[in-house]
Scaffold this motif. Sequence first.
Motif, PDB file in Angstrom:
ATOM      1  N   GLY A 386      37.331  82.942  28.930  1.00 50.88           N
ATOM      2  CA  GLY A 386      36.334  83.465  29.861  1.00 50.88           C
ATOM      3  C   GLY A 386      35.183  84.189  29.203  1.00 50.88           C
ATOM      4  N   GLY A 387      35.052  84.069  27.879  1.00 50.89           N
ATOM      5  CA  GLY A 387      33.997  84.790  27.182  1.00 50.89           C
ATOM      6  C   GLY A 387      32.629  84.146  27.357  1.00 50.89           C
ATOM      7  N   GLN A 388      31.574  84.974  27.334  1.00 53.33           N
ATOM      8  CA  GLN A 388      30.206  84.488  27.440  1.00 53.33           C
ATOM      9  C   GLN A 388      29.370  84.919  26.235  1.00 53.33           C
ATOM     10  N   VAL A 389      30.037  85.226  25.127  1.00 51.33           N
ATOM     11  CA  VAL A 389      29.335  85.615  23.910  1.00 51.33           C
ATOM     12  C   VAL A 389      28.656  84.395  23.311  1.00 51.33           C
ATOM     13  N   ASN A 390      27.415  84.543  22.851  1.00 50.15           N
ATOM     14  CA  ASN A 390      26.696  83.453  22.200  1.00 50.15           C
ATOM     15  C   ASN A 390      26.798  83.580  20.690  1.00 50.15           C
ATOM     16  N   GLY A 391      26.872  82.448  19.997  1.00 51.55           N
ATOM     17  CA  GLY A 391      26.870  82.453  18.543  1.00 51.55           C
ATOM     18  C   GLY A 391      28.262  82.261  17.975  1.00 51.55           C
ATOM     19  N   THR A 392      28.368  81.466  16.931  1.00 55.08           N
ATOM     20  CA  THR A 392      29.679  81.123  16.378  1.00 55.08           C
ATOM     21  C   THR A 392      30.396  82.331  15.787  1.00 55.08           C
ATOM     22  N   VAL A 393      29.735  83.083  14.921  1.00 53.88           N
ATOM     23  CA  VAL A 393      30.402  84.231  14.296  1.00 53.88           C
ATOM     24  C   VAL A 393      30.743  85.315  15.319  1.00 53.88           C
ATOM     25  N   PRO A 394      29.827  85.694  16.242  1.00 53.30           N
ATOM     26  CA  PRO A 394      30.228  86.659  17.275  1.00 53.30           C
ATOM     27  C   PRO A 394      31.411  86.172  18.113  1.00 53.30           C
ATOM     28  N   ARG A 395      31.480  84.881  18.366  1.00 52.94           N
ATOM     29  CA  ARG A 395      32.625  84.344  19.115  1.00 52.94           C
ATOM     30  C   ARG A 395      33.904  84.472  18.312  1.00 52.94           C
ATOM     31  N   ILE A 396      33.843  84.195  17.005  1.00 56.98           N
ATOM     32  CA  ILE A 396      35.029  84.345  16.163  1.00 56.98           C
ATOM     33  C   ILE A 396      35.487  85.799  16.153  1.00 56.98           C
ATOM     34  N   GLU A 397      34.537  86.721  16.017  1.00 52.98           N
ATOM     35  CA  GLU A 397      34.885  88.138  16.018  1.00 52.98           C
ATOM     36  C   GLU A 397      35.551  88.537  17.332  1.00 52.98           C
ATOM     37  N   ARG A 398      35.019  88.021  18.437  1.00 48.63           N
ATOM     38  CA  ARG A 398      35.599  88.337  19.745  1.00 48.63           C
ATOM     39  C   ARG A 398      37.009  87.760  19.866  1.00 48.63           C
ATOM     40  N   LEU A 399      37.217  86.550  19.380  1.00 46.52           N
ATOM     41  CA  LEU A 399      38.547  85.939  19.435  1.00 46.52           C
ATOM     42  C   LEU A 399      39.551  86.739  18.603  1.00 46.52           C
ATOM     43  N   ALA A 400      39.080  87.325  17.501  1.00 43.83           N
ATOM     44  CA  ALA A 400      39.965  88.180  16.696  1.00 43.83           C
ATOM     45  C   ALA A 400      40.287  89.471  17.438  1.00 43.83           C
ATOM     46  N   GLU A 401      39.286  90.032  18.120  1.00 44.81           N
ATOM     47  CA  GLU A 401      39.490  91.285  18.855  1.00 44.81           C
ATOM     48  C   GLU A 401      40.548  91.139  19.945  1.00 44.81           C
TER      49      GLU A 401
END
Length: 479
Positions: A386-401
């Motif tokens: 359900g995330g709406q973060v843009n950008g590959t690295v920010p998405r990876i960081e969010r998935l880790a969080e």
Amino acid sequence: MADLNVLFQPVGQYCHREVVTCSPDDPLVEAVSVMRRHNISSLVVCRDGRPMGMISDRDLRNKVVAQGLDPKQLTIADIMHTPLITIGEQEFLFEALHRISRNGIHRLVVLGSQGGLAGIITDSDILRLQGNSPQRLVRTIEEARSVDSLRRLHQRVQGLVLHLIGTGVRVQELVRLIAHLNDQVLVRLIDLLLEEQYADLAGRFAFLVLGSEGRGEQTLTTDQDNALVYADDLTPAEQQRIIEFSETLIQAIIAIGIPPCSGGIMANNPLWRHSLKEWKGVMDGWFAVPTPENILKVGMITDLRALRGNLSLEQAMKDHIAGRLKGNEAYLGHLTSNVLRFAVPLGWFGRIRTEAGEDREGRLDLKKAGIFAITEGVKILAISEGGQVNGTVPRIERLAEIGVLERREADDLIATYHTLVYFRLRTQVEAIREGRTPDNRIALARLNRMEKGRLRTALEGVRSFQGLLQRRFRLGQIL
């Protein structure tokens, strides 16, 4: 060359450390007296050493004088603007410039490592550092008055990157710089068209960039991938104006030097220009039938970002996409299967397999070999949560969080992605310097043994990530 690198120095080296502050509970008249005594136009509002807002001359004009209020009856908290746009003192000046430009402000509050007030930096501070620089180029773009001048500035963006590629600037910062400068060129173009021909359409639409541009991950070879959404209550006459605007805009973008999309994914194409209600219906059709063509379209639209216009239209589309895809394991599985179609080109004993063909012999398409798998695979995992973060690295960081990726997996994936992007950007720079058209293909013969080892390790990382995707969505043996 040292002048060019200033943009990649930490904010903390250049910010003003002596900052005049006040408390939210202070009487407004006292704050005004402090501003006059220090001959400053703003105060940072702090509580227990932590910044929480700001008060400026503009706040006094717009919130007190214009409203006819009695300043003796007000406290700082009554008129301060919050939340603050801030930046950490270890972040780069480039990022400060980006936030200032994107938010239409003139100063940023700088935070220390513990979140306390460390200083202030302004757009003027950054622009004074050098004349021939990325930040000066941003200011020149903002002042451009014609399509022809923007065409020349777009060429300067490429020239700047050619200078910076060998100076030790990290590839992730170069990619962000390219994306930001390209954004600025397009934003200025749209503003010029609105000012000169289409002022009546302001606030009635949003111009959307898609794909790598939507993620802010462009390199030096790109074509157009964009769309347009407009308000549902436009009259037929206004809709006709939207059509005229989109056609004028796309032709102007081509004139700047950005080629059209070979697949027609552009705002002047009726298939990619709809009202918000129409867009929801169109996307529902794509979600209902996972054909290869629809999967491609979903892959593009899920990276949408409003470059200019009504941001509520952008958010409404993002909310609709998230609502249709979150938890939709069947469709996400189809998207993942599309990612896994691109086998990692590694043979026995880790030998890198190159392409065949007269003009491709000994070359490797880095996008197909791994970049696509990472950008799309990470996006699928983010959407599934359900995330709406843009950008590959920010998405990876969010998935880790949130625990979808282990910290080690996230770090490895980020390193893999940056390695592949570095090789792609380097080979594109080489092509431009040699008078060739840049693309995504790297010639293995140009790599030394250490570089081949780095590339092989990155491809192994892609294969590992594809295995993770395969297990996550319970897909059969595809690799």
